[in-house]
Each structure stands twice: as structure tokens, then as C-alpha cells.
Design an enzyme around this catalytic site. Sequence first.
Site, PDB file in Angstrom:
ATOM      1  N   TYR A 205       7.874  30.446  39.468  1.00  0.00           N
ATOM      2  CA  TYR A 205       8.181  30.387  40.903  1.00  0.00           C
ATOM      3  C   TYR A 205       8.536  31.779  41.424  1.00  0.00           C
ATOM      4  O   TYR A 205       8.059  32.206  42.484  1.00  0.00           O
ATOM      5  CB  TYR A 205       9.338  29.418  41.114  1.00  0.00           C
ATOM      6  CG  TYR A 205       9.845  29.306  42.533  1.00  0.00           C
ATOM      7  CD1 TYR A 205       9.192  28.492  43.456  1.00  0.00           C
ATOM      8  CD2 TYR A 205      10.996  29.976  42.937  1.00  0.00           C
ATOM      9  CE1 TYR A 205       9.666  28.362  44.750  1.00  0.00           C
ATOM     10  CE2 TYR A 205      11.475  29.859  44.224  1.00  0.00           C
ATOM     11  CZ  TYR A 205      10.814  29.049  45.132  1.00  0.00           C
ATOM     12  OH  TYR A 205      11.294  28.933  46.412  1.00  0.00           O
TER      13      TYR A 205
ATOM     14  N   SER B 233      11.740  33.408  49.207  1.00  0.00           N
ATOM     15  CA  SER B 233      12.863  32.923  48.425  1.00  0.00           C
ATOM     16  C   SER B 233      13.702  34.106  47.976  1.00  0.00           C
ATOM     17  O   SER B 233      13.165  35.194  47.711  1.00  0.00           O
ATOM     18  CB  SER B 233      12.390  32.150  47.189  1.00  0.00           C
ATOM     19  OG  SER B 233      13.486  31.842  46.328  1.00  0.00           O
TER      20      SER B 233
END
Length: 274
Positions: A159, A146
Site C-alpha cells: 500500500y 496517504s
Amino acid sequence: MPRFAPLPDRRPAIVAGASAGIGEATAIELAARGFPVALGARRVEKLEDIVGKINAGGGEAVGFHLDVTDPNSVKSFVANAEEALGEIEVMVAGAGDTYFGKLADISTDEFDSQLQIHLVGANRLATAVLPGMLERQRGDLIFVGSEVALRQRPHMGAYGAAKAALVAMVNNLQMELEGTGVRASIVHPGPTKTSMGWSLPADLIGPALEDWAKWGQARHDYFLRAADLARAITFVAETPRGGFIANMELQPEAPLTTAPQERRQLKLDEEKLT
């Protein structure tokens, strides 16, 4: 004389998190490019629909239950995939979700749940297929990272921490696997329009967007599509022997500042003035 034997024509692949979003699109794209694909996810009923569409379109696909937080589930999934398709040549670790919340507001258990899915789960899947790849001296481990791992965002601390740790793990794999013939790659999606995270209520999304804008992280409102990432991941898998994609970051292209018709009108207006 080639430095490496070419990749085999048949390269079975497994895709974790294949019931929706990037995982689903990747499974479809890989199958369209000739990869036999085993789809894994917790929502087996959703997998059945996707597998049916792939097979009806001329691809080769199977689907099995997979929960990357459960060691027995991972072992069972890999065993079923190998029995159905053959030895696994490509692994795509894309299972996961996004947890929104400031670090001061979420519990340690909630923080840990992100590590278990995005980091430990990815490790669990990789270690399940690595022995066979090392024995054959070839294989691709592809991890979905990500942009948040590279540039942290407020409200996504759990996250982001998990994905940043994933980067460290992949970097170590790349060093430790050097000379084995097994390639480890990570693909970092920028903002992508999927159900992950964006189905959350406005009281969670709204404050996050405000803080992102404050930190210069909300430049425009265009998003990548899952199919964009699927093409990138498939490109990594198809890279010929002799080189590998270590890191790839894909960002959405910004909207044009002026539409074509507006530019034409501006030109006409300029011509009238002269």
C-alpha cells in the site's frame, strides 16, 4: 482585471470509491456544497442508497458501476457521468483498499494488486477526464493519498509503495499541467476510522500495531473521521482560480492529556494546599 475567469457555478464532479468511507463522505459533502456528483464503485447497490439520500436532501447525484482496474469500466463510468451531469469539472480518485502483510510474506501478485488500484487506477481515471479539462482550460484532479506515502509503515509495504508512487505521479502532473488551467492536488489522510483495513482479523492488526509502536508511529488512539477528509477535499475543490492546494496532510488531533473536570480538581487541590 482578474487573472482568471471565475469557476462556473455548476461544476459536475466524479468520486471513485464512493460506496463507503472517505469516498462516500466526500460525495455527500460535495453534493451539500452544490456540486452535482457522480458516484462510482463496484458495490452498485450501496451507491443506490447514498444517491437516494443525497437527492432526497436536495442534492444532485447519480451512481454507476466503477472498477478502476478495468479500462472499459472507467470509460463507461466517465461517459455515463458526463451524459447525466455534463462535462466533468472535478475528479476525486479515492478508490482503494489497504492490504496488510509484511513484504516477505505477500506474493508479487498481491503487491501488484495495490499498484493497480491506487496508482494505475488513479491514472486511468485522470486520463479519462483530462482531455476535456485541457480543452476548457480548467478542472481539478484531486487524488486521495496517504500519510503512509510520506512515512512508510511496516506491514503496509505494498500500500505504501503504491501511494508513494501516486505522489510522484501527482508531482509530475503538477509540473506538466502548469499553464493549462488544470490543477492537480493530493490530500493525505492520517489514521482514519473507516472499514478499510480495520475489519481485518486481530492476528493481522495486532502485530502491525506492535511494530508501529516500536517505530514511534502509534502516538495515540484517536482517529480522523471520514467527514474530516471530505471537508478537506471539498475545500481543495472550492479553492478559487489563481491558486491551488498542491499537497494537504490531515492528522487526527490527540486527546487532551487531562479532562476538564480533572484540571478543575487539580486546581482545587492546589488551592487547598496553599
